[in-house]
Design a protein around this motif. Structure first.
Motif, PDB file in Angstrom:
ATOM      1  N   ASP A  95       0.848  -1.183   0.000  1.00 24.31           N
ATOM      2  CA  ASP A  95       0.000   0.000   0.000  1.00 24.31           C
ATOM      3  C   ASP A  95       0.891   1.244   0.000  1.00 24.31           C
ATOM      4  OD1 ASP A  95      -1.587   2.223   0.715  1.00 24.31           O
ATOM      5  OD2 ASP A  95      -2.986   0.973   1.840  1.00 24.31           O
ATOM      6  N   ALA A  96       0.887   1.982  -1.116  1.00 20.79           N
ATOM      7  CA  ALA A  96       1.774   3.138  -1.252  1.00 20.79           C
ATOM      8  C   ALA A  96       1.515   4.173  -0.168  1.00 20.79           C
ATOM      9  CB  ALA A  96       1.618   3.763  -2.635  1.00 20.79           C
ATOM     10  N   ALA A  97       0.249   4.448   0.137  1.00 18.12           N
ATOM     11  CA  ALA A  97      -0.078   5.451   1.151  1.00 18.12           C
ATOM     12  C   ALA A  97       0.445   5.040   2.521  1.00 18.12           C
ATOM     13  CB  ALA A  97      -1.584   5.670   1.198  1.00 18.12           C
ATOM     14  N   GLU A  98       0.324   3.756   2.861  1.00 17.70           N
ATOM     15  CA  GLU A  98       0.798   3.275   4.161  1.00 17.70           C
ATOM     16  C   GLU A  98       2.313   3.414   4.259  1.00 17.70           C
ATOM     17  OE1 GLU A  98       1.114   1.519   7.952  1.00 17.70           O
ATOM     18  OE2 GLU A  98      -0.597   2.427   6.909  1.00 17.70           O
ATOM     19  N   VAL A  99       3.013   3.042   3.197  1.00 18.05           N
ATOM     20  CA  VAL A  99       4.478   3.144   3.199  1.00 18.05           C
ATOM     21  C   VAL A  99       4.904   4.600   3.344  1.00 18.05           C
ATOM     22  CG1 VAL A  99       6.550   2.858   1.775  1.00 18.05           C
ATOM     23  CG2 VAL A  99       4.870   1.018   1.912  1.00 18.05           C
ATOM     24  N   LEU A 100       4.263   5.499   2.593  1.00 14.79           N
ATOM     25  CA  LEU A 100       4.656   6.903   2.594  1.00 14.79           C
ATOM     26  C   LEU A 100       4.282   7.613   3.890  1.00 14.79           C
ATOM     27  CD1 LEU A 100       3.667   7.855  -1.059  1.00 14.79           C
ATOM     28  CD2 LEU A 100       5.986   7.615  -0.161  1.00 14.79           C
ATOM     29  N   ASP A 101       3.123   7.310   4.436  1.00 17.86           N
ATOM     30  CA  ASP A 101       2.602   8.090   5.557  1.00 17.86           C
ATOM     31  C   ASP A 101       2.930   7.504   6.929  1.00 17.86           C
ATOM     32  OD1 ASP A 101       1.516   9.796   3.675  1.00 17.86           O
ATOM     33  OD2 ASP A 101      -0.445   8.815   3.699  1.00 17.86           O
ATOM     34  N   ASN A 102       3.050   6.182   7.014  1.00 21.74           N
ATOM     35  CA  ASN A 102       3.206   5.551   8.327  1.00 21.74           C
ATOM     36  C   ASN A 102       4.402   4.613   8.429  1.00 21.74           C
ATOM     37  OD1 ASN A 102       0.677   6.692   9.296  1.00 21.74           O
ATOM     38  ND2 ASN A 102      -0.331   5.194   7.959  1.00 21.74           N
ATOM     39  N   GLY A 103       4.772   3.996   7.310  1.00 17.38           N
ATOM     40  CA  GLY A 103       5.824   3.001   7.339  1.00 17.38           C
ATOM     41  C   GLY A 103       7.173   3.555   6.918  1.00 17.38           C
ATOM     42  N   ALA A 104       7.886   2.779   6.120  1.00 15.82           N
ATOM     43  CA  ALA A 104       9.222   3.183   5.660  1.00 15.82           C
ATOM     44  C   ALA A 104       9.536   2.496   4.345  1.00 15.82           C
ATOM     45  CB  ALA A 104      10.286   2.798   6.698  1.00 15.82           C
ATOM     46  N   MET A 105      10.330   3.144   3.552  1.00 10.50           N
ATOM     47  CA  MET A 105      10.872   2.523   2.356  1.00 10.50           C
ATOM     48  C   MET A 105      12.037   1.608   2.764  1.00 10.50           C
ATOM     49  SD  MET A 105      10.836   5.952  -0.030  1.00 10.50           S
ATOM     50  CE  MET A 105      11.628   5.138  -1.442  1.00 10.50           C
ATOM     51  N   LEU A 106      12.477   0.775   1.812  1.00 15.68           N
ATOM     52  CA  LEU A 106      13.584  -0.145   2.056  1.00 15.68           C
ATOM     53  C   LEU A 106      14.729   0.137   1.099  1.00 15.68           C
ATOM     54  CD1 LEU A 106      11.599  -3.487   2.481  1.00 15.68           C
ATOM     55  CD2 LEU A 106      12.606  -2.069   4.302  1.00 15.68           C
TER      56      LEU A 106
END
Length: 335
Positions: free
Chosen positions: A211-222
């Motif tokens: 989920d792009a929004a979850e990665v951008l807003d709450n999670g992290a890139m790798l």
């Protein structure tokens, strides 16, 4: 899709920049960089970036008329203080002296400080390879990426680029983020409502996430390549951060203070002159480099940037295509 000539695309970019008060020098420099990205099929660094540029200006995180300060730091070192402006003018200010020092010493470095950065590094490396110089460039961004084994943003996407000049041919250039993909690519997936490939990011719990929004807003890139990409990313944090007296990605995020502006940090470029390294043997040894490229292609390998050069040739003949949605968003910036 909407087709634009390159002239129309550049005029659109310049009109938006003028509308928002950028000096004419920035209008031309930023417009040319945006056009280069769109022309070469690098849409995540093309006209779409105008949305972030204007947002950054409205957030008060960039100076639209800043005059870069050139500093002759040492025999092999140039420093340019961008004074809170976008990096394009700072690079242009430092390029002639960087090239002169590289030709004198064989190697020289340019440190750009206090700049806002949005562009691909290959644009700058092409300017150096056109002068016959071998070049490296890198910079931090903001804290978007978790280190290998971690789950919270610490590193930036931290791109690194390399350029090698070729006589009578376009240069050998690679330019890639040390993250699994550029942040702009994830932003484009969010705009299009498309899922991310697994391996690009994690959610707030550190679990693989599409989920792009979850990665951008709450999670992290790798990072790419696990611990290897993570180590390279850490290196860039150091040599384009503390070494040049500028911000790490985490410090840049603190400076951003939640405004979601384009990153504010520094950039390091290194130029090497083959003629100074090799003297009268330069032609002989540069021919060996061409043999290496031919051997790569003989195995069916594609040299870096070949896809981009093909896109450039197509755009020069046919213009570029952007979505109607993006065009409407850009037109709204002119209101």
């Amino acid at each position: 899709m909407l087709r634009l000539t390159l002239e129309q695309a550049e005029e659109l970019a310049q009109s938006i920049l003028r509308r928002h008060g950028f000096s004419e020098a920035y209008v031309r420099a930023i417009g040319a960089t945006l056009l280069a990205g769109e022309r070469d099929g690098c849409t995540s660094h093309g006209l779409w970036r105008l949305l972030g540029i204007v947002q950054t200006l409205k957030a008060g995180k960039v100076e639209p008329c800043a005059d870069p300060q050139l500093i002759d730091q040492a025999p092999g070192l140039v420093r340019v203080d961008a004074r809170g402006g976008f990096s394009q003018l700072a690079f242009a200010a430092g390029l002639p002296l960087l090239a002169d020092k590289a030709r004198t010493n064989g190697i020289a470095a340019l440190a750009i400080n206090h700049c806002v950065h949005f562009s691909a590094l290959w644009v700058e490396l092409e300017a150096l390879t056109e002068l016959g110089l071998v070049a490296l460039a890198c910079n931090p961004t903001q804290a978007y990426v978790a280190p290998a084994g971690g789950s919270r943003p610490l590193f930036g996407t931290n791109p690194i680029a390399f350029g090698w000049p070729r006589v009578g041919q376009l240069p050998f250039i690679f330019d890639f983020a040390t993250s699994a993909t550029a942040r702009g690519e994830i932003e484009l997936h969010r705009r299009a409502g498309q899922p991310l490939p697994l391996g690009w990011g994690v959610d707030q719990q550190g679990q693989p996430c599409s989920d792009a929004a979850e990665v951008l807003d709450n999670g992290a890139m790798l990072t790419f390549g696990g611990h290897k990409g993570s180590a390279l990313s850490a290196m860039i944090e150091l040599i384009a951060g503390p070494l040049i007296g500028d911000l790490t990605s985490l410090e840049s995020s603190v400076h951003d203070a939640g405004s979601k502006a384009l990153p504010y940090h520094g950039e390091l470029l290194i130029a090497l002159d083959p003629q100074r390294f090799l003297g009268g043997q330069a032609t002989q040894h540069l021919a060996r480099a061409e043999a290496l490229f031919l051997a790569m292609q003989a195995q069916g390998a594609r040299l870096p940037s070949q896809r981009r050069y093909a896109a450039r040739a197509h755009s020069l003949a046919h213009g570029v295509e952007i979505t109607q949605t993006l065009y409407d968003d850009l037109q709204a910036l002119l209101d």
